[in-house]
Each structure stands twice: as structure tokens, then as C-alpha cells.
Scaffold this motif. Structure first.
Motif, PDB file in Angstrom:
ATOM      1  N   GLU A 111       0.745  -1.197   0.048  1.00 11.34           N
ATOM      2  CA  GLU A 111      -0.036  -0.047   0.112  1.00 11.34           C
ATOM      3  C   GLU A 111       0.890   1.253   0.199  1.00 11.34           C
ATOM      4  O   GLU A 111       0.619   2.434  -0.709  1.00 11.34           O
ATOM      5  N   SER A 112       1.813   1.310   0.798  1.00 12.42           N
ATOM      6  CA  SER A 112       2.876   2.333   0.792  1.00 12.42           C
ATOM      7  C   SER A 112       4.197   1.737   1.332  1.00 12.42           C
ATOM      8  O   SER A 112       4.238   0.668   1.736  1.00 12.42           O
ATOM      9  N   ALA A 113       5.277   2.616   1.221  1.00 17.33           N
ATOM     10  CA  ALA A 113       6.440   2.188   1.479  1.00 17.33           C
ATOM     11  C   ALA A 113       7.074   3.545   2.375  1.00 17.33           C
ATOM     12  O   ALA A 113       7.146   4.626   1.725  1.00 17.33           O
ATOM     13  N   LYS A 114       7.745   3.319   3.578  1.00 18.88           N
ATOM     14  CA  LYS A 114       8.723   4.082   4.060  1.00 18.88           C
ATOM     15  C   LYS A 114      10.156   3.914   3.972  1.00 18.88           C
ATOM     16  O   LYS A 114      10.633   2.890   4.339  1.00 18.88           O
ATOM     17  N   LEU A 115      10.882   5.013   3.399  1.00 22.91           N
ATOM     18  CA  LEU A 115      12.350   4.674   3.124  1.00 22.91           C
ATOM     19  C   LEU A 115      12.988   6.065   3.764  1.00 22.91           C
ATOM     20  O   LEU A 115      12.825   7.014   4.074  1.00 22.91           O
ATOM     21  N   GLY A 116      14.175   5.456   4.154  1.00 26.12           N
ATOM     22  CA  GLY A 116      15.485   6.502   4.647  1.00 26.12           C
ATOM     23  C   GLY A 116      16.059   6.779   3.472  1.00 26.12           C
ATOM     24  O   GLY A 116      16.831   5.485   2.626  1.00 26.12           O
ATOM     25  N   ILE A 117      16.644   7.845   3.219  1.00 30.70           N
ATOM     26  CA  ILE A 117      17.522   8.089   2.312  1.00 30.70           C
ATOM     27  C   ILE A 117      18.749   8.181   2.667  1.00 30.70           C
ATOM     28  O   ILE A 117      19.427   8.926   3.655  1.00 30.70           O
ATOM     29  N   ILE A 118      20.099   7.700   2.097  1.00 25.29           N
ATOM     30  CA  ILE A 118      21.276   7.577   2.568  1.00 25.29           C
ATOM     31  C   ILE A 118      22.142   8.255   1.247  1.00 25.29           C
ATOM     32  O   ILE A 118      22.344   7.721   0.531  1.00 25.29           O
ATOM     33  N   ASN A 119      22.540   9.469   1.541  1.00 29.70           N
ATOM     34  CA  ASN A 119      23.183  10.022   0.685  1.00 29.70           C
ATOM     35  C   ASN A 119      24.898   9.867   1.112  1.00 29.70           C
ATOM     36  O   ASN A 119      25.114   9.284   2.013  1.00 29.70           O
ATOM     37  N   ARG A 120      25.739  10.330  -0.031  1.00 30.48           N
ATOM     38  CA  ARG A 120      27.147  10.011   0.013  1.00 30.48           C
ATOM     39  C   ARG A 120      27.855  10.510   1.537  1.00 30.48           C
ATOM     40  O   ARG A 120      28.464   9.816   2.356  1.00 30.48           O
ATOM     41  N   THR A 121      27.299  11.401   2.125  1.00 30.04           N
ATOM     42  CA  THR A 121      27.967  12.284   3.338  1.00 30.04           C
ATOM     43  C   THR A 121      27.310  11.475   4.399  1.00 30.04           C
ATOM     44  O   THR A 121      28.203  11.073   5.316  1.00 30.04           O
ATOM     45  N   THR A 122      26.020  10.881   4.444  1.00 27.81           N
ATOM     46  CA  THR A 122      25.378  10.153   5.357  1.00 27.81           C
ATOM     47  C   THR A 122      26.197   8.762   5.299  1.00 27.81           C
ATOM     48  O   THR A 122      26.385   8.200   6.487  1.00 27.81           O
ATOM     49  N   PHE A 123      26.454   8.414   4.308  1.00 26.73           N
ATOM     50  CA  PHE A 123      27.056   6.858   4.141  1.00 26.73           C
ATOM     51  C   PHE A 123      28.391   7.035   4.953  1.00 26.73           C
ATOM     52  O   PHE A 123      28.663   5.955   5.703  1.00 26.73           O
ATOM     53  N   VAL A 124      29.238   8.068   4.458  1.00 21.48           N
ATOM     54  CA  VAL A 124      30.664   7.763   5.156  1.00 21.48           C
ATOM     55  C   VAL A 124      30.416   8.149   6.657  1.00 21.48           C
ATOM     56  O   VAL A 124      31.194   7.438   7.255  1.00 21.48           O
ATOM     57  N   GLN A 125      29.319   8.871   6.956  1.00 18.79           N
ATOM     58  CA  GLN A 125      29.339   9.053   8.831  1.00 18.79           C
ATOM     59  C   GLN A 125      28.928   7.978   9.199  1.00 18.79           C
ATOM     60  O   GLN A 125      29.307   7.423  10.437  1.00 18.79           O
ATOM     61  N   MET A 126      28.093   7.137   8.603  1.00 17.10           N
ATOM     62  CA  MET A 126      27.443   5.757   9.272  1.00 17.10           C
ATOM     63  C   MET A 126      28.502   4.777   9.217  1.00 17.10           C
ATOM     64  O   MET A 126      28.700   4.166   9.937  1.00 17.10           O
ATOM     65  N   SER A 127      29.352   4.714   8.136  1.00 16.16           N
ATOM     66  CA  SER A 127      30.706   4.122   8.067  1.00 16.16           C
ATOM     67  C   SER A 127      31.595   4.156   9.242  1.00 16.16           C
ATOM     68  O   SER A 127      32.145   3.079   9.710  1.00 16.16           O
ATOM     69  N   GLN A 128      31.932   5.307   9.456  1.00 12.53           N
ATOM     70  CA  GLN A 128      32.617   5.668  10.633  1.00 12.53           C
ATOM     71  C   GLN A 128      32.338   5.466  12.118  1.00 12.53           C
ATOM     72  O   GLN A 128      32.912   4.861  12.698  1.00 12.53           O
ATOM     73  N   GLU A 129      31.029   5.880  12.348  1.00 10.00           N
ATOM     74  CA  GLU A 129      30.476   5.454  13.457  1.00 10.00           C
ATOM     75  C   GLU A 129      29.848   3.984  13.662  1.00 10.00           C
ATOM     76  O   GLU A 129      30.025   3.501  14.901  1.00 10.00           O
ATOM     77  N   SER A 130      29.628   3.437  12.604  1.00 10.79           N
ATOM     78  CA  SER A 130      29.131   2.134  12.692  1.00 10.79           C
ATOM     79  C   SER A 130      29.809   1.122  11.815  1.00 10.79           C
ATOM     80  O   SER A 130      29.269   0.896  10.826  1.00 10.79           O
ATOM     81  N   PRO A 131      31.004   0.420  12.318  1.00 10.81           N
ATOM     82  CA  PRO A 131      31.855  -0.455  11.262  1.00 10.81           C
ATOM     83  C   PRO A 131      30.722  -1.509  10.648  1.00 10.81           C
ATOM     84  O   PRO A 131      31.065  -2.059   9.734  1.00 10.81           O
ATOM     85  N   GLU A 132      29.999  -2.011  11.771  1.00 12.84           N
ATOM     86  CA  GLU A 132      29.211  -3.148  11.311  1.00 12.84           C
ATOM     87  C   GLU A 132      28.342  -2.964  10.028  1.00 12.84           C
ATOM     88  O   GLU A 132      27.711  -3.765   9.245  1.00 12.84           O
ATOM     89  N   PHE A 133      27.945  -1.700   9.777  1.00 12.53           N
ATOM     90  CA  PHE A 133      27.174  -1.146   8.787  1.00 12.53           C
ATOM     91  C   PHE A 133      27.893  -1.443   7.416  1.00 12.53           C
ATOM     92  O   PHE A 133      27.303  -2.187   6.520  1.00 12.53           O
TER      93      PHE A 133
END
Length: 173
Positions: A82-104
Motif C-alpha cells: 500500500e505504501s513504503a517508508k524509506l530512509g535516504i542515505i546520501n554520500r555524506t550520511t554513508f561516510v558518517q554511518m561507516s565511521q560511526e558503525s563499522p558493522e554497517f
């Protein structure tokens, strides 16, 4: 900060059934996504038909090639719930998530490898089935006009090319 905290900070979009998130071959906007709610289907053009490869379910990342090498979209993504809820990950967010959470990065790499094997196997099976059908229709020409083609397309998850018209609006692009 852990992966859950990073995901909670993402910009969100909500899209409705039938909407195309992006189309195969369209230049990417450098964003990948995380599906929080709903279901999406992935379609790839194979021999002139858009063929369903698999579904994306809540908790999955997708579109990572846009972050890594900014390549055109490798497949089309359509909302089937019926609908979908999505989170958007841009390059800046990707790098930040990678640094903050190596498990990612580990989870993402593991998933990408699994998908490559799965997709390759699916495409090989589709092509094998099409080759078999082609050989059967050549050896039995009287059966080629009885509608078997349409039912074979449906069983392979194929839809006509006009399903994804050039003027369809893409979301997130």
C-alpha cells in the motif's frame, strides 16, 4: 553511535503502491535507501521484458552502487505494498554511518555479495527457460500461437516494456 541510531537520523520519504522509485539506466542521484516499511519489487530488463528479480523487504538496504561509483541505476524499483517508508542515505550520511558503525559496512558488503549470487542465478535460470521455450517452439511450430508465450512471461515474473514508460515520474531522482 550504533547502526540503529544512525538509521533513526535518516531523511524519510513515503511512497505509494505502483510508484516507481527509480528506473533502470537512469542516472542516479548518488543516494541509496533503507526500507523501514512496505515492500518493493526489483525489475531488470532482460531480452526486452522487465523481469522481476526479487522483492525488497523491511530492514534491507538497496541502491548502494549509486553511493560507491555514482553509476546509473542497475534496475527499476516499484512499490508493491500500500505504501513504503524509506530512509535516504546520501554520500555524506554513508561516510558518517561507516565511521560511526563499522558493522554497517560489513552488513552492506555481505548483503551485496549475497544479492550478486542470487541475481546471477536468477538471470541464468530465466535465460535457460527462455532458451528451452525457444527450442520447444521451433520444434513444435503449431504450439507457438496458443497463448503459451503470455503464460510463460507471467510465470517468469515478466511484464511488458511499456510498464515503465519514459515519462513515468521517478521518486528520489
Amino acid at each position: 553511535m550504533g547502526l540503529k541510531e544512525s538509521l533513526a537520523k535518516l531523511s524519510m520519504i513515503n511512497i505509494k503502491r505502483g510508484e516507481v522509485l527509480f528506473k533502470e539506466g537512469v542516472p542516479s542521484n548518488g543516494a541509496m535507501f533503507f526500507l523501514f516499511e512496505g515492500q518493493l519489487d526489483i525489475y531488470k530488463q532482460i531480452d526486452g521484458k522487465h523481469t522481476k528479480l526479487r522483492s525488497i523487504l523491511p530492514g534491507e538496504f538497496f541502491g548502494e552502487m549509486a553511493i560507491i561509483n555514482n553509476s546509473p541505476r542497475a534496475a527499476s524499483i516499484v512499490v508493491v505494498s500500500e505504501s513504503a517508508k524509506l530512509g535516504i542515505i546520501n554520500r555524506t550520511t554513508f561516510v558518517q554511518m561507516s565511521q560511526e558503525s563499522p558493522e554497517f559496512l560489513f552488513l552492506l558488503l555481505k548483503k551485496v555479495i549475497e544479492r550478486l549470487y542470487e541475481t546471477d542465478g536468477k538471470i541464468r535460470a530465466i535465460k535457460r527457460k527462455q532458451d528451452e521455450d525457444s527450442m520447444i517452439s521451433k520444434s513444435l511450430p503449431s504450439l507457438s500461437n496458443d497463448g503459451a508465450s503470455a503464460s510463460n512471461e507471467e510465470s517468469l515474473g515478466q511484464v511488458p516494456l511499456n510498464t515503465f514508460t519514459d515519462d513515468a515520474q521517478s521518486i528520489g531522482e
